[in-house]
Design a protein around this motif. Structure first.
Motif, short mmCIF file in Angstrom:
data_model
loop_
_atom_site.label_atom_id
_atom_site.label_comp_id
_atom_site.label_asym_id
_atom_site.label_seq_id
_atom_site.Cartn_x
_atom_site.Cartn_y
_atom_site.Cartn_z
N SER A 58 0.84 -1.18 0.00
CA SER A 58 0.00 0.00 0.00
C SER A 58 0.89 1.24 0.00
CB SER A 58 -0.90 -0.02 1.24
OG SER A 58 -1.72 1.10 1.25
N THR A 59 0.64 2.14 -0.92
CA THR A 59 1.52 3.27 -1.15
C THR A 59 1.60 4.25 0.02
OG1 THR A 59 1.01 3.11 -3.49
CG2 THR A 59 2.05 5.12 -2.78
N LEU A 60 0.47 4.64 0.58
CA LEU A 60 0.48 5.65 1.64
C LEU A 60 1.26 5.21 2.88
CD1 LEU A 60 -0.31 8.45 2.53
CD2 LEU A 60 -2.49 7.51 3.33
N PRO A 61 0.98 4.03 3.46
CA PRO A 61 1.78 3.63 4.63
C PRO A 61 3.27 3.50 4.30
CG PRO A 61 -0.17 2.28 4.47
CD PRO A 61 -0.10 3.10 3.22
N PHE A 62 3.58 2.99 3.10
CA PHE A 62 4.98 2.86 2.70
C PHE A 62 5.66 4.22 2.63
CE2 PHE A 62 8.07 3.02 -0.79
CZ PHE A 62 9.04 2.22 -0.25
N LEU A 63 4.98 5.18 2.01
CA LEU A 63 5.55 6.53 1.89
C LEU A 63 5.70 7.20 3.25
CD1 LEU A 63 3.79 7.86 -1.33
CD2 LEU A 63 6.18 7.16 -1.07
N LEU A 64 4.73 7.02 4.12
CA LEU A 64 4.81 7.62 5.46
C LEU A 64 5.97 7.03 6.24
CD1 LEU A 64 1.05 7.87 6.44
CD2 LEU A 64 2.58 9.74 5.78
N THR A 65 6.14 5.72 6.15
CA THR A 65 7.27 5.07 6.83
C THR A 65 8.59 5.55 6.25
OG1 THR A 65 5.95 3.11 7.31
CG2 THR A 65 8.34 2.84 7.35
N ARG A 66 8.67 5.64 4.95
CA ARG A 66 9.90 6.11 4.30
C ARG A 66 10.22 7.54 4.71
NH1 ARG A 66 13.30 4.28 0.48
NH2 ARG A 66 14.47 5.87 -0.62
N LEU A 67 9.21 8.39 4.75
CA LEU A 67 9.40 9.78 5.16
C LEU A 67 9.88 9.86 6.61
CD1 LEU A 67 9.14 12.80 4.50
CD2 LEU A 67 6.75 12.65 5.23
N LYS A 68 9.24 9.09 7.47
CA LYS A 68 9.64 9.08 8.89
C LYS A 68 11.10 8.62 9.03
CE LYS A 68 8.36 5.78 11.62
NZ LYS A 68 7.62 4.82 12.44
N ASN A 69 11.47 7.58 8.30
CA ASN A 69 12.85 7.10 8.35
C ASN A 69 13.82 8.13 7.81
OD1 ASN A 69 11.84 4.72 9.37
ND2 ASN A 69 12.13 3.55 7.50
N ASP A 70 13.45 8.79 6.70
CA ASP A 70 14.31 9.82 6.12
C ASP A 70 14.55 10.96 7.11
OD1 ASP A 70 14.78 8.58 3.70
OD2 ASP A 70 13.19 9.66 2.63
N VAL A 71 13.52 11.38 7.79
CA VAL A 71 13.66 12.46 8.77
C VAL A 71 14.60 12.03 9.89
CG1 VAL A 71 12.44 13.80 10.54
CG2 VAL A 71 11.46 13.57 8.25
N LYS A 72 14.41 10.82 10.41
CA LYS A 72 15.28 10.32 11.48
C LYS A 72 16.74 10.27 11.00
CE LYS A 72 12.01 7.39 13.98
NZ LYS A 72 11.68 5.99 14.35
N LEU A 73 16.94 9.77 9.78
CA LEU A 73 18.30 9.61 9.26
C LEU A 73 18.95 10.95 8.92
CD1 LEU A 73 17.70 6.45 7.08
CD2 LEU A 73 19.11 6.57 9.14
N CYS A 74 18.14 11.97 8.61
CA CYS A 74 18.69 13.30 8.35
C CYS A 74 19.31 13.90 9.61
CB CYS A 74 17.61 14.25 7.84
SG CYS A 74 17.27 14.02 6.09
N PHE A 75 18.69 13.62 10.74
CA PHE A 75 19.18 14.15 12.00
C PHE A 75 20.34 13.33 12.55
CE2 PHE A 75 14.94 16.11 11.98
CZ PHE A 75 15.32 17.43 12.18
N SER A 76 20.30 12.05 12.30
CA SER A 76 21.37 11.19 12.80
C SER A 76 21.38 9.88 12.03
CB SER A 76 21.17 10.89 14.29
OG SER A 76 22.09 9.91 14.72
N SER A 77 22.55 9.50 11.57
CA SER A 77 22.68 8.19 10.93
C SER A 77 23.58 7.29 11.78
CB SER A 77 23.23 8.33 9.51
OG SER A 77 24.51 8.92 9.54
N SER A 78 23.54 7.54 13.09
CA SER A 78 24.33 6.74 14.02
C SER A 78 23.84 5.29 14.01
CB SER A 78 24.21 7.31 15.43
OG SER A 78 22.91 7.06 15.94
N PRO A 79 24.70 4.38 14.45
CA PRO A 79 24.26 2.98 14.54
C PRO A 79 23.01 2.83 15.40
CG PRO A 79 26.63 3.08 14.73
CD PRO A 79 26.14 4.51 14.75
N ARG A 80 22.89 3.63 16.43
CA ARG A 80 21.71 3.56 17.29
C ARG A 80 20.43 3.93 16.53
NH1 ARG A 80 21.08 4.92 23.41
NH2 ARG A 80 18.82 4.91 23.55
N THR A 81 20.50 4.97 15.72
CA THR A 81 19.33 5.39 14.93
C THR A 81 18.97 4.32 13.92
OG1 THR A 81 19.93 7.71 15.19
CG2 THR A 81 18.42 7.17 13.40
N VAL A 82 19.96 3.80 13.21
CA VAL A 82 19.72 2.75 12.22
C VAL A 82 19.12 1.52 12.89
CG1 VAL A 82 20.85 1.15 10.62
CG2 VAL A 82 21.49 3.57 10.63
#
Length: 143
Positions: A68-92
């Protein structure tokens, strides 16, 4: 082939595809070589299970369901935001752990809601659960 088997295979296929997308999104941000190796190995196992799911569905004349496109896009967006702020091993590890937990919950529900699914499909679902639990445990060490 009964409808429970088809439902369970489709659920497993979606779980595999969701996990694959998450790992592919995260891998470019992983700096730790051991963590990267763990994720790549998990991704390979996941791809093998996805092929089995897809083959089983195609053999039964059922098209694989698109994520389903919407949940996938929302998850991807949420992950992108988290990774923009930190790509530490803990965040990943946190992102992958959350994905693993979601797939585990969804797969358990699918097994419970498909009591007439054939043994092969149930075993595949259990393999998916095992793979997600293993990755979840591997990621815990990075917290």
């Amino acid at each position: 082939m009964n409808s429970d088997t088809i439902k369970l295979l489709k659920s497993c296929n979606e779980g595999c595809r969701t996990a694959s997308n998450s790992m592919a999104q995260i891998l470019p941000f992983v700096k730790d070589p051991e963590m990267k190796n763990t994720i790549e190995n998990s991704s390979l196992k996941n791809e093998e299970m996805a092929v089995v799911c897809t083959s089983a569905l195609e053999a039964r004349g059922k098209l694989e369901r698109e994520i389903s496109t919407l949940p996938f896009l929302l998850t991807r967006l949420k992950n992108d935001v988290k990774l923009c702020f930190s790509s530490s091993p803990r965040t990943v590890a946190s992102i992958l752990a959350e994905n693993c937990e979601n797939v585990i919950i969804d797969t358990r529900k699918a097994i419970k809601n498909c009591p007439k699914a054939d043994r092969e499909s149930v075993e595949l679902a259990k393999s998916l659960l095992k793979a997600r639990r293993e990755l979840l445990e591997d990621m815990i060490e990075y917290y």
